[in-house]
Design a protein around this motif. Sequence first.
Motif, short mmCIF file in Angstrom:
data_model
loop_
_atom_site.label_atom_id
_atom_site.label_comp_id
_atom_site.label_asym_id
_atom_site.label_seq_id
_atom_site.Cartn_x
_atom_site.Cartn_y
_atom_site.Cartn_z
N VAL A 1 5.35 10.73 0.41
CA VAL A 1 4.64 9.48 0.15
C VAL A 1 5.69 8.37 0.03
CG1 VAL A 1 4.64 9.86 -2.35
CG2 VAL A 1 2.97 8.30 -1.35
N SER A 2 5.38 7.20 0.56
CA SER A 2 6.33 6.10 0.54
C SER A 2 5.55 4.79 0.66
CB SER A 2 7.36 6.24 1.67
OG SER A 2 8.39 5.28 1.53
N TRP B 1 1.22 9.35 9.45
CA TRP B 1 1.17 8.49 8.27
C TRP B 1 -0.18 7.80 8.16
CZ3 TRP B 1 4.88 8.27 4.58
CH2 TRP B 1 6.14 8.80 4.89
N HIS B 2 -0.66 7.65 6.94
CA HIS B 2 -1.90 6.92 6.71
C HIS B 2 -1.89 6.38 5.29
CE1 HIS B 2 -3.56 10.17 4.17
NE2 HIS B 2 -2.95 10.99 5.01
N GLU B 3 -2.71 5.34 5.07
CA GLU B 3 -2.79 4.74 3.74
C GLU B 3 -3.43 5.70 2.75
OE1 GLU B 3 -5.20 1.12 1.59
OE2 GLU B 3 -4.38 0.76 3.61
N VAL B 4 -2.83 5.83 1.57
CA VAL B 4 -3.36 6.71 0.53
C VAL B 4 -4.37 5.92 -0.29
CG1 VAL B 4 -2.82 8.13 -1.47
CG2 VAL B 4 -1.19 7.98 0.44
N LYS C 1 0.83 -1.20 0.00
CA LYS C 1 0.00 0.00 0.00
C LYS C 1 0.87 1.26 0.00
CE LYS C 1 -3.68 -2.58 0.48
NZ LYS C 1 -4.61 -2.78 -0.65
N TRP C 2 0.35 2.31 -0.59
CA TRP C 2 1.04 3.60 -0.57
C TRP C 2 0.68 4.32 0.73
CZ3 TRP C 2 0.21 5.87 -6.19
CH2 TRP C 2 0.75 4.97 -7.13
N GLN C 3 1.68 4.91 1.36
CA GLN C 3 1.49 5.60 2.63
C GLN C 3 1.87 7.08 2.47
OE1 GLN C 3 0.25 3.87 5.23
NE2 GLN C 3 0.36 1.90 4.15
N ARG D 1 5.96 3.58 6.95
CA ARG D 1 5.53 4.68 7.81
C ARG D 1 6.70 5.18 8.66
NH1 ARG D 1 -0.72 3.87 9.68
NH2 ARG D 1 -1.53 3.28 7.63
#
Length: 302
Positions: free
Chosen positions: A262-263, A209-212, A200-202, A266
């Motif tokens: 974005v990564s 941090w949260h999931e995009v 998942k993209w974070q 986290r």
Amino acid sequence: MDKLRALQYLVKVADTLSFSRAARAFGVPASSISRRITDLEASLGIELLHRTTRTVRLTEAGALYLEQVRPGLAQLDDADELVGQHSSTPSGTLRISAMPGYGQRLLMPALQDFGERYPDIVLDVHLSDALVELGRDQIDIAIRGGRQPQDRVVARRLDPNRFVLAASPQYLERAGTPRTLDDLAGHRALMYRGPNAVIKWQGLGDDGWHEVPVTPAFISNDGASLIAMACRHQGIVLLSEWALVDYFRRGELQAITLDQPVSVGRGGEAGIYLLYLQTRYRIPKVRVAVEFLVERLSASSA
């Protein structure tokens, strides 16, 4: 009873979960493997393996026993190899495990030069994202991405492994260039599948941090396939910078900079690490390979 040989057989059966595979590894009949382990069980007065017509696995006592003897067997193997190569040219089989994308793009060219410098070393290279346990899996050197591992493993950082969003100029002209994390929701995402799940993209927002939330358009465990789709204007990828830099240089892809990071993780200190056991570093083939690869692959030397 040759207890050392019996212990070596036990380790191989435990690792392969098969008498026949263990027998092939040692070049002996499976009946010899079974008989030696049975003799070992008799001498200890405990059952080490559960055997059925279809499966074989360690008993609870067997697992505890193997946990104690495995380090000693590994040290004995290391000592034999170290003495055998004392004052000699580095030689023998060197087993290396690396991530497929990194291995194909950066490691293999380095190993071609290494092989010319040390022709007596036979390279056995396994490209996989799967985690390895250096001692148990008989791997001399592993290259993996992530946070710095702990334990008894020595970790030499090769690259910061910074993740970058990228797409073709043609795609961005057609779909628009995202500027915020929220903008990504309107784009086609080309996503990487790891060993266990899609990565998942974070994104790092004001609240951490949260999931995009993105819409997958293509998923693959092969980074080269994701890049090929991006070059065909099919969406946006989020991959390591080292995998994309040549495409940026040629203008096939364009880096995308958002107003927030974005990564795929986290936070924490991530990177590409070269991993090995300190006890094996004294073996000439391992020592020369570690130093060669650190010098060749470190980001500072690129």
